[in-house]
Scaffold this motif. Structure first.
Motif, PDB file in Angstrom:
ATOM      1  N   THR A  20      28.015 -24.514 -14.974  1.00 29.59           N
ATOM      2  CA  THR A  20      26.679 -23.948 -15.177  1.00 29.59           C
ATOM      3  C   THR A  20      26.164 -23.493 -13.810  1.00 29.59           C
ATOM      4  N   ALA A  21      25.087 -22.742 -13.814  1.00 30.98           N
ATOM      5  CA  ALA A  21      24.501 -22.284 -12.547  1.00 30.98           C
ATOM      6  C   ALA A  21      24.080 -23.479 -11.698  1.00 30.98           C
ATOM      7  N   LYS A  75      25.117 -27.005  -6.985  1.00 30.03           N
ATOM      8  CA  LYS A  75      25.380 -28.345  -6.467  1.00 30.03           C
ATOM      9  C   LYS A  75      26.751 -28.396  -5.775  1.00 30.03           C
ATOM     10  N   LEU A  76      27.749 -27.786  -6.391  1.00 33.13           N
ATOM     11  CA  LEU A  76      29.085 -27.758  -5.797  1.00 33.13           C
ATOM     12  C   LEU A  76      29.070 -27.036  -4.462  1.00 33.13           C
ATOM     13  N   ASP A  77      28.425 -25.885  -4.411  1.00 33.69           N
ATOM     14  CA  ASP A  77      28.334 -25.133  -3.160  1.00 33.69           C
ATOM     15  C   ASP A  77      27.675 -25.967  -2.063  1.00 33.69           C
TER      16      ASP A  77
END
Length: 109
Positions: free
Chosen positions: A16-17, A22-24
Motif C-alpha cells: 500500500t502507499a 514506511k519501507l522507504d
C-alpha cells in the motif's frame, strides 16, 4: 543473472502507499537498499525451511504432455528473444536456458 554465485530473481512486491512510505523511511534510516533487505529476508526464510521432497516421476502420458507444454512455451519465448525492436532482458535469456535444460532433462538427454 548470476553474480558471484548468486542469481537475481525478477519479482514484484505489492504494498500500500502507507507501507511503501514506511519501507522507504526504514531503508533510508538503515542506509540499506531494498535488494539487500529482501535478500536477507529470503535467506533467513530459506535457511529455516527443510528441503522439499523430490517430485515423483510423472507417468509416461503426463511426461509427454508436460514435454509438449514446455516445448510450446519455449517456442513462444524464442519469438520474444528474436524481436529486433525489443531486446530480450537478461531474465528472459535465463528463463529460456532453464526451459531448454528442463526439456533436455524430460527427454532424457
Amino acid at each position: 543473472m548470476e553474480h558471484n554465485g548468486r542469481f537475481t530473481l525478477p519479482t514484484r512486491v505489492y504494498l500500500t502507499a502507507e507501507q511503501r512510505t514506511k519501507l522507504d523511511a526504514l531503508l533510508h534510516q538503515a542506509e540499506q537498499n531494498l535488494d539487500v533487505l529482501v535478500t536477507k529476508l529470503l535467506e533467513g526464510y530459506l535457511d529455516a525451511q527443510p528441503m522439499p521432497p523430490p517430485e515423483p516421476e510423472p507417468a509416461n502420458d503426463e511426461l509427454s504432455s508436460e514435454l509438449a507444454g514446455r516445448q510450446r512455451e519455449l517456442r513462444r519465448l524464442r519469438t520474444k528473444l528474436n524481436d529486433p525492436y525489443n531486446p530480450a532482458p537478461d531474465w528472459l535469456l535465463t528463463m529460456v536456458a532453464d526451459l531448454e535444460a528442463e526439456i533436455a532433462r524430460l527427454e532424457g538427454k
